[in-house]
Design a protein around this motif. Structure first.
Motif, PDB file in Angstrom:
ATOM      1  N   LYS A  40      27.877  63.405  34.188  1.00 28.20           N
ATOM      2  CA  LYS A  40      28.200  63.468  35.616  1.00 28.20           C
ATOM      3  C   LYS A  40      27.158  64.285  36.375  1.00 28.20           C
ATOM      4  O   LYS A  40      26.836  63.991  37.507  1.00 28.20           O
ATOM      5  CB  LYS A  40      29.576  64.110  35.815  1.00 28.20           C
ATOM      6  N   GLY A  41      26.642  65.337  35.705  1.00 33.04           N
ATOM      7  CA  GLY A  41      25.609  66.161  36.302  1.00 33.04           C
ATOM      8  C   GLY A  41      26.079  66.826  37.585  1.00 33.04           C
ATOM      9  O   GLY A  41      27.259  66.887  37.880  1.00 33.04           O
ATOM     10  N   GLY A  42      25.147  67.351  38.336  1.00 32.21           N
ATOM     11  CA  GLY A  42      25.456  67.905  39.643  1.00 32.21           C
ATOM     12  C   GLY A  42      25.982  69.326  39.594  1.00 32.21           C
ATOM     13  O   GLY A  42      26.198  69.898  38.529  1.00 32.21           O
ATOM     14  N   ASP A  43      26.210  69.859  40.789  1.00 30.09           N
ATOM     15  CA  ASP A  43      26.661  71.236  40.919  1.00 30.09           C
ATOM     16  C   ASP A  43      28.165  71.332  40.695  1.00 30.09           C
ATOM     17  O   ASP A  43      28.906  70.406  40.998  1.00 30.09           O
ATOM     18  CB  ASP A  43      26.295  71.739  42.312  1.00 30.09           C
ATOM     19  N   LYS A  44      28.562  72.482  40.192  1.00 32.75           N
ATOM     20  CA  LYS A  44      29.984  72.656  39.859  1.00 32.75           C
ATOM     21  C   LYS A  44      30.500  73.991  40.374  1.00 32.75           C
ATOM     22  O   LYS A  44      29.722  74.881  40.675  1.00 32.75           O
ATOM     23  CB  LYS A  44      30.163  72.656  38.335  1.00 32.75           C
ATOM     24  N   ILE A  45      31.828  74.064  40.375  1.00 30.63           N
ATOM     25  CA  ILE A  45      32.484  75.343  40.641  1.00 30.63           C
ATOM     26  C   ILE A  45      33.061  75.823  39.314  1.00 30.63           C
ATOM     27  O   ILE A  45      33.826  75.102  38.674  1.00 30.63           O
ATOM     28  CB  ILE A  45      33.589  75.196  41.704  1.00 30.63           C
ATOM     29  N   SER A 102      23.997  82.802  34.945  1.00 32.79           N
ATOM     30  CA  SER A 102      22.723  82.236  34.465  1.00 32.79           C
ATOM     31  C   SER A 102      22.660  80.714  34.564  1.00 32.79           C
ATOM     32  O   SER A 102      21.578  80.153  34.574  1.00 32.79           O
ATOM     33  CB  SER A 102      22.483  82.669  33.017  1.00 32.79           C
ATOM     34  N   ARG A 103      23.817  80.085  34.667  1.00 33.59           N
ATOM     35  CA  ARG A 103      23.778  78.614  34.694  1.00 33.59           C
ATOM     36  C   ARG A 103      23.443  78.093  36.099  1.00 33.59           C
ATOM     37  O   ARG A 103      24.176  78.349  37.053  1.00 33.59           O
ATOM     38  CB  ARG A 103      25.134  78.053  34.241  1.00 33.59           C
ATOM     39  N   PRO A 104      22.392  77.323  36.210  1.00 35.04           N
ATOM     40  CA  PRO A 104      22.007  76.849  37.546  1.00 35.04           C
ATOM     41  C   PRO A 104      22.981  75.833  38.141  1.00 35.04           C
ATOM     42  O   PRO A 104      23.032  75.686  39.364  1.00 35.04           O
ATOM     43  CB  PRO A 104      20.630  76.215  37.313  1.00 35.04           C
ATOM     44  N   ASP A 105      23.757  75.150  37.295  1.00 33.48           N
ATOM     45  CA  ASP A 105      24.683  74.142  37.832  1.00 33.48           C
ATOM     46  C   ASP A 105      25.959  74.766  38.405  1.00 33.48           C
ATOM     47  O   ASP A 105      26.689  74.113  39.146  1.00 33.48           O
ATOM     48  CB  ASP A 105      25.043  73.097  36.764  1.00 33.48           C
TER      49      ASP A 105
END
Lengths: 298, 194
Positions: A35-40, A77-80
């Motif tokens: 799915k990729g992309g930014d997450k909360i 540290s996680r960019p997503d």
């Protein structure tokens, strides 16, 4: 031959999906990778906050300060992960564990990622301490919160020991080395010393709330409320102890807005452990991970 | 017939395959397929939830594993009971029962049920969840169709007769429920007012 190739391909396809499914279940974020992309990121803090691991085999969340700190660092540290929702359902815990989690949350916020607290049934004492290290506190109207204060509990079993004929022999290097011992009365001097510790710890709590709620409540306004009393979420909102009222999904939306994310950002629970780690941590807790000691509790 | 032949046949030649299965009755293979499909479905559903759910409502892996094991045992028991019931009903109504044949055919009829959760999970991975729901429904209908076919072939019935036998337990259950409700209502109404 053709039949075998067709059914073979179907079975291989199913096998690949099953392997991916195993990965998704054991490491929830792995399965979502396509799915990729930014997450909360969501971090669950449920139950008593302690320094030692108290993983629940059923709920799969841990409140060990060490584990939660590691998860907060992972979120940093996680960019997503663009924002974090701290879902707190805790009556508090040890002062050091709460402070350590609060410090890591401060570091996480320093990276520019907004952190929103979503209060569950209870977010009191140490739970409120860590909430004060987040950018926005959201409570349900019926949430029980507050309980700003410090408590130290000691037991005296001297009378019981005398009844059953057990005598405690203490050899110590200094007058106060066995201060708080359950086998004798606390002296007035010791009581004064311990009160000093509790008072100092209480001041630290007040400082934390004043810092975390800067511009929303002053020290003078806070002190009359900080006598250990609890509030409902609605009362806390009136008093400036929380920012807004809403449920878990409102908190997720708030985090989304604060992070400038658009649309439906996926949510990932960061402290959901896989089955084996949970089992071994639970066994560790049962087999002596939690030794009773005199501690300060928020 | 090897297991691969059976699985291929269930997809592409269901009628002939069910007829053969009703005759040869490979019960062990049917049990393996039934349990494997159940466990795989449980795993795929949990995996789908791990991506789509917020996490707060997500079943922990250990609990899901436990429920999976208990659920598999219960579903096997239900499979046996239902197969026995279908065979009994067919024997009472049409004078012919074939318990082991029905059990075997129903076990294999569960096989296409794996495609629903599998394709649903795959569709979530590629962001096509609505399509996955369609696959899910198709898979359920496919299994129902195969179950009716299983009854038809194992009990040598016509399609209408097989549908009747298939639906009869549900109708009976509903009838019993209605009867209990009516009796409960009558009992309550006969109680003296305070």
């Amino acid at each position: 031959m053709k039949k075998r190739i067709i059914i073979g391909l179907i079975l291989v396809f199913l096998l690949i999906l099953l392997i991916m499914a195993v990965q998704s279940v054991s490491q929830p974020r792995a399965g979502a990778s396509l799915k990729g992309g930014d997450k909360i990121g969501v971090i669950d803090v449920s139950g008593t906050i302690t320094g030692t691991s108290t993983t629940s085999l059923l709920t799969g969340t841990t409140n060990s300060a060490r584990d939660i700190m590691a998860i907060i660092r992972q979120a940093a540290s996680r960019p997503d992960i663009k924002a974090v929702v701290l879902r707190v359902d805790s009556p508090g815990g040890t002062s050091v564990a709460s402070q350590e989690i609060g410090m890591e949350l401060d570091k996480l916020r320093a990276t520019g990622k907004p952190v929103v607290t979503s209060m569950g049934d209870v977010c009191a004492s140490g739970g409120y301490w860590i909430a004060c290290s987040t950018d926005h506190i959201m409570a349900n109207p019926a949430t029980l919160t507050g309980s700003i204060g410090v408590i130290m509990e000691l037991q005296n079993v001297q009378g019981l020991y005398e009844k059953i004929g057990v005598q405690s022999i203490v050899i110590k290097s200094g007058e106060h080395k066995d201060m708080g011992s359950p086998f004798r009365e606390l002296t007035a001097a010791e009581q004064q010393l311990l009160q000093g510790i509790v008072n100092d710890s209480y001041q630290q709590f007040i400082d934390q709330v004043v810092k975390g709620r800067e511009g929303k409540i002053t020290r003078e306004q806070l002190l009359p409320l900080a006598d250990g009393r609890i509030f409902t979420g609605a009362q806390a909102k009136e008093l400036g102890l929380v920012d807004s009222l809403g449920d878990y999904y409102d908190a997720v939306d708030q985090a989304r807005v604060m992070a400038g994310m658009s649309g439906e950002a996926p949510i990932e629970v960061l402290n959901q452990q896989d089955m084996w780690k949970r089992l071994f941590t639970s066994l560790d807790s049962v087999l002596g991970g939690n030794q009773p000691q005199a501690r300060l509790y928020y | 017939m090897t297991l691969l032949d059976i699985l291929y046949g269930l997809i592409f030649q269901p009628q002939a395959t069910m007829r053969e299965l009703a005759r040869t009755k490979p019960l062990l293979a049917a049990s393996l397929v039934f349990v494997a499909v159940y466990l795989a479905n449980m795993l795929l559903q949990q995996a789908s939830r791990s991506i789509t759910e917020t996490g707060l409502g997500l079943l922990p892996a250990s609990l899901a594993g436990l429920l999976g094991a208990v659920g598999a045992a219960v579903s096997v028991a239900i499979w046996f009971i239902v197969a026995g019931l279908f065979s009994l009903l067919a024997e009472i109504i049409y004078g012919y029962g074939n318990g082991k044949g029905v059990l075997t055919c129903l076990g294999f009829a569960a096989f296409p049920g794996i495609f629903g959760p599998a394709l649903y999970y795959a569709s979530i991975l590629v962001n096509l969840e609505p399509l996955g729901m369609v696959f899910y429904v198709i898979s359920i209908l496919w299994v129902i169709g195969l179950q009716v076919l299983a009854l038809r072939e194992a009990l040598t019935l016509t399609t209408t007769q097989a549908i009747l036998v298939y639906l009869l337990p549900v109708v009976m259950l509903l009838g019993i429920l209605v009867l209990l409700l009516v009796m409960g209502g009558l009992a309550l109404s006969s109680l003296p007012l305070p």
